[in-house]
Design a protein around this motif. Sequence first.
Motif, short mmCIF file in Angstrom:
data_model
loop_
_atom_site.label_atom_id
_atom_site.label_comp_id
_atom_site.label_asym_id
_atom_site.label_seq_id
_atom_site.Cartn_x
_atom_site.Cartn_y
_atom_site.Cartn_z
N GLY A 1 0.79 -1.22 0.00
CA GLY A 1 0.00 0.00 0.00
C GLY A 1 0.83 1.27 0.00
O GLY A 1 0.29 2.36 0.19
N ALA A 2 2.13 1.17 -0.21
CA ALA A 2 2.99 2.34 -0.23
C ALA A 2 2.78 3.12 -1.53
O ALA A 2 2.44 2.55 -2.57
CB ALA A 2 4.45 1.93 -0.11
N ASP A 3 3.01 4.41 -1.46
CA ASP A 3 2.88 5.28 -2.64
C ASP A 3 4.20 5.26 -3.39
O ASP A 3 5.21 5.79 -2.90
CB ASP A 3 2.55 6.69 -2.18
CG ASP A 3 2.40 7.68 -3.33
OD1 ASP A 3 2.67 7.32 -4.50
OD2 ASP A 3 2.02 8.83 -3.06
N PRO A 4 4.25 4.66 -4.58
CA PRO A 4 5.51 4.55 -5.31
C PRO A 4 6.11 5.90 -5.72
O PRO A 4 7.29 5.97 -6.05
CB PRO A 4 5.18 3.69 -6.53
CG PRO A 4 3.70 3.65 -6.60
CD PRO A 4 3.15 4.01 -5.27
N SER A 5 5.34 6.95 -5.66
CA SER A 5 5.90 8.26 -6.00
C SER A 5 6.64 8.88 -4.82
O SER A 5 7.40 9.83 -5.00
CB SER A 5 4.81 9.20 -6.52
OG SER A 5 3.88 9.47 -5.49
N THR A 6 6.44 8.33 -3.62
CA THR A 6 7.11 8.89 -2.44
C THR A 6 8.12 7.93 -1.80
O THR A 6 8.89 8.34 -0.94
CB THR A 6 6.08 9.31 -1.37
OG1 THR A 6 5.37 8.15 -0.93
CG2 THR A 6 5.12 10.35 -1.90
N VAL A 7 8.14 6.68 -2.23
CA VAL A 7 9.07 5.70 -1.68
C VAL A 7 10.34 5.69 -2.52
O VAL A 7 10.27 5.70 -3.76
CB VAL A 7 8.43 4.29 -1.65
CG1 VAL A 7 9.43 3.25 -1.18
CG2 VAL A 7 7.20 4.29 -0.75
N SER A 8 11.49 5.67 -1.85
CA SER A 8 12.76 5.71 -2.57
C SER A 8 13.22 4.32 -2.99
O SER A 8 12.86 3.31 -2.38
CB SER A 8 13.85 6.35 -1.71
OG SER A 8 14.20 5.48 -0.65
N ALA A 9 14.05 4.30 -4.01
CA ALA A 9 14.63 3.04 -4.50
C ALA A 9 15.42 2.36 -3.38
O ALA A 9 15.37 1.13 -3.23
CB ALA A 9 15.53 3.32 -5.70
N ARG A 10 16.15 3.13 -2.60
CA ARG A 10 16.96 2.56 -1.51
C ARG A 10 16.09 1.80 -0.51
O ARG A 10 16.51 0.79 0.04
CB ARG A 10 17.74 3.65 -0.79
CG ARG A 10 18.46 3.11 0.45
CD ARG A 10 19.30 4.15 1.11
NE ARG A 10 20.62 4.08 0.50
CZ ARG A 10 21.45 5.10 0.42
NH1 ARG A 10 21.13 6.27 0.90
NH2 ARG A 10 22.63 4.95 -0.15
N THR A 11 14.86 2.26 -0.30
CA THR A 11 13.98 1.66 0.69
C THR A 11 13.60 0.23 0.35
O THR A 11 13.47 -0.60 1.26
CB THR A 11 12.69 2.51 0.83
OG1 THR A 11 13.06 3.85 1.15
CG2 THR A 11 11.78 1.97 1.90
N VAL A 12 13.42 -0.09 -0.93
CA VAL A 12 12.93 -1.43 -1.28
C VAL A 12 13.92 -2.27 -2.09
O VAL A 12 13.65 -3.44 -2.36
CB VAL A 12 11.58 -1.37 -2.03
CG1 VAL A 12 10.51 -0.74 -1.16
CG2 VAL A 12 11.69 -0.64 -3.34
N CYS A 13 15.07 -1.71 -2.46
CA CYS A 13 16.03 -2.50 -3.23
C CYS A 13 16.68 -3.55 -2.34
O CYS A 13 16.60 -3.49 -1.11
CB CYS A 13 17.10 -1.59 -3.85
SG CYS A 13 18.33 -0.95 -2.69
N THR A 14 17.33 -4.51 -2.98
CA THR A 14 18.16 -5.45 -2.26
C THR A 14 19.51 -4.76 -2.07
O THR A 14 20.20 -4.47 -3.05
CB THR A 14 18.33 -6.76 -3.06
OG1 THR A 14 17.04 -7.33 -3.26
CG2 THR A 14 19.24 -7.74 -2.33
N PRO A 15 19.87 -4.47 -0.81
CA PRO A 15 21.09 -3.70 -0.57
C PRO A 15 22.36 -4.55 -0.66
O PRO A 15 22.31 -5.78 -0.57
CB PRO A 15 20.89 -3.18 0.86
CG PRO A 15 20.04 -4.23 1.52
CD PRO A 15 19.13 -4.75 0.42
N ASP A 16 23.48 -3.86 -0.80
CA ASP A 16 24.80 -4.51 -0.80
C ASP A 16 24.85 -5.75 -1.68
O ASP A 16 25.13 -6.85 -1.21
CB ASP A 16 25.22 -4.86 0.63
CG ASP A 16 25.20 -3.66 1.55
OD1 ASP A 16 25.70 -2.60 1.13
OD2 ASP A 16 24.69 -3.78 2.67
N PRO A 17 24.57 -5.60 -2.97
CA PRO A 17 24.53 -6.78 -3.83
C PRO A 17 25.90 -7.42 -4.00
O PRO A 17 26.94 -6.76 -3.93
CB PRO A 17 24.03 -6.22 -5.16
CG PRO A 17 24.48 -4.80 -5.15
CD PRO A 17 24.38 -4.35 -3.72
#
Length: 163
Positions: free
Chosen positions: A76-92
């Motif tokens: 239910g998050a708003d994709p226009s306000t959520v950052s890429a860093r918030t949902v990406c897989t970190p430290d690949p």
Amino acid sequence: MTGPTGGTAAAPDGTARLVREVMTAGVAAVRPDASLVEAAQLMRAQDVGDVLVADGDLVVGVLTDRDITVRAVAEGADPSTVSARTVCTPDPVVVGPDDDVATAVGLMRRHAVRRLPVVEAGRPVGVVSLGDLAVAEEPRSVLADISRAAPDNENDTAMDERT
């Protein structure tokens, strides 16, 4: 070492194949603070299912279309306000272009990932995916066929182009 579906990770002359020979060159990347809408628009424009999240030249994450869907939109998050860093897989986990394909396959298996950023001298230069490996190592396999397939129309959701 065997390839992604059991083949060899060697060139026809018996030498080890290098990641640079099978990777998808070039990088689609977004800043960590880019919105998911920006990332999705770049994915659409580049016809890819993933982008690197980079802070300058430093790869800080990998963001897939599935990450956007499952980790943001489905919550239910708003994709226009959520950052890429918030949902990406970190430290690949990353691989170098001069690493052999067997190394990439081993990393994918060990870390249960389907794509690896390719980094040279600290800079991202491409991505190697399970699909790239299938096309290179076993071009007649079903996975290779799917990976090469282009969607018939805009409503066709063929498997992520880089799998």
